[in-house]
Motif scaffolding. Structure first.
Motif, PDB file in Angstrom:
ATOM      1  N   GLY A 160      85.584 129.771  37.800  1.00  0.00           N
ATOM      2  CA  GLY A 160      85.479 131.103  38.391  1.00  0.00           C
ATOM      3  C   GLY A 160      84.295 131.249  39.321  1.00  0.00           C
ATOM      4  O   GLY A 160      84.433 131.716  40.449  1.00  0.00           O
ATOM      5  N   LEU A 161      83.109 130.862  38.861  1.00  0.00           N
ATOM      6  CA  LEU A 161      81.898 130.995  39.672  1.00  0.00           C
ATOM      7  C   LEU A 161      81.653 129.777  40.554  1.00  0.00           C
ATOM      8  O   LEU A 161      80.757 129.783  41.389  1.00  0.00           O
ATOM      9  N   LYS A 162      82.426 128.710  40.326  1.00  0.00           N
ATOM     10  CA  LYS A 162      82.305 127.456  41.089  1.00  0.00           C
ATOM     11  C   LYS A 162      80.901 126.847  40.965  1.00  0.00           C
ATOM     12  O   LYS A 162      80.338 126.317  41.907  1.00  0.00           O
ATOM     13  N   ILE A 163      80.340 126.973  39.753  1.00  0.00           N
ATOM     14  CA  ILE A 163      79.046 126.364  39.451  1.00  0.00           C
ATOM     15  C   ILE A 163      79.308 125.318  38.370  1.00  0.00           C
ATOM     16  O   ILE A 163      79.852 125.640  37.324  1.00  0.00           O
ATOM     17  N   LYS A 164      78.932 124.097  38.635  1.00  0.00           N
ATOM     18  CA  LYS A 164      79.205 123.028  37.681  1.00  0.00           C
ATOM     19  C   LYS A 164      78.193 123.075  36.534  1.00  0.00           C
ATOM     20  O   LYS A 164      76.995 122.898  36.742  1.00  0.00           O
ATOM     21  N   ALA A 165      78.690 123.350  35.333  1.00  0.00           N
ATOM     22  CA  ALA A 165      77.856 123.343  34.123  1.00  0.00           C
ATOM     23  C   ALA A 165      78.343 122.214  33.228  1.00  0.00           C
ATOM     24  O   ALA A 165      79.542 121.953  33.146  1.00  0.00           O
ATOM     25  N   SER A 166      77.440 121.571  32.539  1.00  0.00           N
ATOM     26  CA  SER A 166      77.777 120.417  31.716  1.00  0.00           C
ATOM     27  C   SER A 166      78.532 120.801  30.445  1.00  0.00           C
ATOM     28  O   SER A 166      78.026 121.564  29.620  1.00  0.00           O
ATOM     29  N   GLY A 167      79.723 120.240  30.296  1.00  0.00           N
ATOM     30  CA  GLY A 167      80.496 120.430  29.068  1.00  0.00           C
ATOM     31  C   GLY A 167      79.844 119.737  27.888  1.00  0.00           C
ATOM     32  O   GLY A 167      79.913 120.223  26.760  1.00  0.00           O
ATOM     33  N   HIS A 168      79.208 118.603  28.133  1.00  0.00           N
ATOM     34  CA  HIS A 168      78.512 117.897  27.048  1.00  0.00           C
ATOM     35  C   HIS A 168      77.348 118.738  26.519  1.00  0.00           C
ATOM     36  O   HIS A 168      77.177 118.866  25.309  1.00  0.00           O
ATOM     37  N   ALA A 169      76.560 119.291  27.433  1.00  0.00           N
ATOM     38  CA  ALA A 169      75.423 120.114  27.013  1.00  0.00           C
ATOM     39  C   ALA A 169      75.915 121.348  26.266  1.00  0.00           C
ATOM     40  O   ALA A 169      75.356 121.727  25.232  1.00  0.00           O
ATOM     41  N   CYS A 170      76.982 121.949  26.760  1.00  0.00           N
ATOM     42  CA  CYS A 170      77.584 123.108  26.086  1.00  0.00           C
ATOM     43  C   CYS A 170      78.127 122.698  24.718  1.00  0.00           C
ATOM     44  O   CYS A 170      77.931 123.401  23.723  1.00  0.00           O
ATOM     45  N   GLY A 171      78.782 121.540  24.675  1.00  0.00           N
ATOM     46  CA  GLY A 171      79.409 121.050  23.455  1.00  0.00           C
ATOM     47  C   GLY A 171      78.436 120.575  22.389  1.00  0.00           C
ATOM     48  O   GLY A 171      78.836 120.289  21.261  1.00  0.00           O
ATOM     49  N   VAL A 172      77.163 120.477  22.735  1.00  0.00           N
ATOM     50  CA  VAL A 172      76.139 120.140  21.747  1.00  0.00           C
ATOM     51  C   VAL A 172      75.307 121.377  21.406  1.00  0.00           C
ATOM     52  O   VAL A 172      75.066 121.668  20.239  1.00  0.00           O
ATOM     53  N   VAL A 195      69.881 120.844  36.453  1.00  0.00           N
ATOM     54  CA  VAL A 195      70.298 122.252  36.519  1.00  0.00           C
ATOM     55  C   VAL A 195      71.651 122.440  35.838  1.00  0.00           C
ATOM     56  O   VAL A 195      71.848 123.392  35.065  1.00  0.00           O
ATOM     57  N   GLU A 196      72.590 121.535  36.088  1.00  0.00           N
ATOM     58  CA  GLU A 196      73.915 121.609  35.462  1.00  0.00           C
ATOM     59  C   GLU A 196      73.826 121.453  33.945  1.00  0.00           C
ATOM     60  O   GLU A 196      74.562 122.104  33.198  1.00  0.00           O
ATOM     61  N   LEU A 197      72.914 120.625  33.496  1.00  0.00           N
ATOM     62  CA  LEU A 197      72.717 120.414  32.064  1.00  0.00           C
ATOM     63  C   LEU A 197      72.097 121.645  31.399  1.00  0.00           C
ATOM     64  O   LEU A 197      72.537 122.075  30.332  1.00  0.00           O
ATOM     65  N   ILE A 198      71.095 122.210  32.041  1.00  0.00           N
ATOM     66  CA  ILE A 198      70.464 123.420  31.497  1.00  0.00           C
ATOM     67  C   ILE A 198      71.467 124.568  31.474  1.00  0.00           C
ATOM     68  O   ILE A 198      71.561 125.306  30.485  1.00  0.00           O
ATOM     69  N   LEU A 199      72.237 124.707  32.536  1.00  0.00           N
ATOM     70  CA  LEU A 199      73.263 125.756  32.584  1.00  0.00           C
ATOM     71  C   LEU A 199      74.286 125.561  31.471  1.00  0.00           C
ATOM     72  O   LEU A 199      74.643 126.518  30.769  1.00  0.00           O
ATOM     73  N   GLY A 200      74.747 124.339  31.274  1.00  0.00           N
ATOM     74  CA  GLY A 200      75.687 124.046  30.191  1.00  0.00           C
ATOM     75  C   GLY A 200      75.101 124.370  28.826  1.00  0.00           C
ATOM     76  O   GLY A 200      75.788 124.900  27.946  1.00  0.00           O
ATOM     77  N   THR A 201      73.820 124.077  28.656  1.00  0.00           N
ATOM     78  CA  THR A 201      73.138 124.378  27.398  1.00  0.00           C
ATOM     79  C   THR A 201      73.150 125.878  27.130  1.00  0.00           C
ATOM     80  O   THR A 201      73.495 126.319  26.028  1.00  0.00           O
ATOM     81  N   PHE A 202      72.804 126.659  28.150  1.00  0.00           N
ATOM     82  CA  PHE A 202      72.780 128.113  27.975  1.00  0.00           C
ATOM     83  C   PHE A 202      74.175 128.708  27.777  1.00  0.00           C
ATOM     84  O   PHE A 202      74.342 129.657  27.019  1.00  0.00           O
ATOM     85  N   VAL A 203      75.173 128.131  28.432  1.00  0.00           N
ATOM     86  CA  VAL A 203      76.554 128.593  28.212  1.00  0.00           C
ATOM     87  C   VAL A 203      76.926 128.389  26.750  1.00  0.00           C
ATOM     88  O   VAL A 203      77.492 129.282  26.106  1.00  0.00           O
ATOM     89  N   GLY A 204      76.605 127.223  26.197  1.00  0.00           N
ATOM     90  CA  GLY A 204      76.905 126.935  24.790  1.00  0.00           C
ATOM     91  C   GLY A 204      76.204 127.883  23.838  1.00  0.00           C
ATOM     92  O   GLY A 204      76.803 128.406  22.895  1.00  0.00           O
ATOM     93  N   ILE A 205      74.923 128.127  24.090  1.00  0.00           N
ATOM     94  CA  ILE A 205      74.139 129.004  23.215  1.00  0.00           C
ATOM     95  C   ILE A 205      74.638 130.441  23.299  1.00  0.00           C
ATOM     96  O   ILE A 205      74.909 131.079  22.273  1.00  0.00           O
ATOM     97  N   ILE A 206      74.780 130.954  24.509  1.00  0.00           N
ATOM     98  CA  ILE A 206      75.170 132.360  24.694  1.00  0.00           C
ATOM     99  C   ILE A 206      76.571 132.629  24.166  1.00  0.00           C
ATOM    100  O   ILE A 206      76.805 133.608  23.448  1.00  0.00           O
ATOM    101  N   SER A 207      77.525 131.763  24.511  1.00  0.00           N
ATOM    102  CA  SER A 207      78.901 131.993  24.051  1.00  0.00           C
ATOM    103  C   SER A 207      78.998 131.932  22.534  1.00  0.00           C
ATOM    104  O   SER A 207      79.731 132.714  21.913  1.00  0.00           O
ATOM    105  N   THR A 208      78.237 131.041  21.916  1.00  0.00           N
ATOM    106  CA  THR A 208      78.239 130.945  20.450  1.00  0.00           C
ATOM    107  C   THR A 208      77.597 132.181  19.832  1.00  0.00           C
ATOM    108  O   THR A 208      78.099 132.712  18.828  1.00  0.00           O
ATOM    109  N   LEU A 209      76.518 132.664  20.408  1.00  0.00           N
ATOM    110  CA  LEU A 209      75.880 133.885  19.902  1.00  0.00           C
ATOM    111  C   LEU A 209      76.822 135.078  20.005  1.00  0.00           C
ATOM    112  O   LEU A 209      76.878 135.926  19.095  1.00  0.00           O
ATOM    113  N   VAL A 210      77.566 135.161  21.107  1.00  0.00           N
ATOM    114  CA  VAL A 210      78.559 136.232  21.243  1.00  0.00           C
ATOM    115  C   VAL A 210      79.613 136.110  20.159  1.00  0.00           C
ATOM    116  O   VAL A 210      79.981 137.092  19.500  1.00  0.00           O
TER     117      VAL A 210
END
Length: 190
Positions: A120-132, A170-185
């Motif tokens: 949607g935002l066309k910003i590449k975030a790491s799935g691995h970072a999110c998945g950990v 940057v993509e790794l940090i973004l993926g990390t925050f996506v994982g944390i925020i979505s899990t907190l929600v």
């Protein structure tokens, strides 16, 4: 040698593998909240086994194999979406224990948020970072703050993904925050 270590780290931190260890740790610490082994097995089937089937299927179907890594990632995404959506729906239809609903909702929302950022935002975030980072956040929420040390694994994930040329910091940090925020929600819903 460095590349082999990076690949090994990448394999063991695939989302379905991380899901297995996350579910196992939560089950060990909160067996009674699963109301029997059935929901534990159910969670493993929908969050680990079905999503990981994409990888052997990719290797045995010639049309997918010819397309390479891009089709492997696409197939893994399709398997994960089908499994997460179906698994989450069934947790509500069959009134799974709250802890199981929380686990499924965390994985479902992480997938939705990551897809929104990447597609949607066309910003590449790491799935691995999110998945950990998402599972670590889930473990902290369900087991306790003593699990926070697991975030020390993130630099290892970052090193692996950067070394393999898959992501930048940057993509790794973004993926990390996506994982944390979505899990907190997800956990705040319950």
């Amino acid at each position: 040698m460095k590349n082999k270590i990076a690949k090994f780290i990448s394999y063991i931190t695939l989302v379905p593998i991380m899901a297995f260890f996350t579910i196992l740790l939560i089950y060990i610490h909160h067996t009674k909240y699963f109301l029997g082994i059935e929901w534990f097995i159910y969670s493993i089937i929908f969050l680990t086994i079905i999503p990981i089937l994409a990888y052997p299927i990719h290797r045995i179907i010639p049309a997918f194999k010819r397309e390479g890594r891009k089709s492997e990632r696409k197939l893994a995404f399709i398997f994960a979406v089908i499994s997460y959506v179906t698994g989450t729906l069934f947790t509500f239809i069959f009134n799974a224990p709250v802890i199981v609903k929380k686990i499924f909702m965390a994985y479902l929302l992480s997938g939705i948020f990551l897809s929104f950022v990447n597609k949607g935002l066309k910003i590449k975030a790491s799935g691995h970072a999110c998945g950990v980072s998402g599972p670590i956040t889930l473990l902290i929420n369900t087991i306790g703050i003593n699990m926070i040390w697991l975030f020390l694994l993130m630099p290892i994930i970052y090193w692996s993904r950067i070394n393999l040329g898959r992501h930048n910091i940057v993509e790794l940090i973004l993926g990390t925050f996506v994982g944390i925020i979505s899990t907190l929600v997800a956990v705040s819903i319950f």
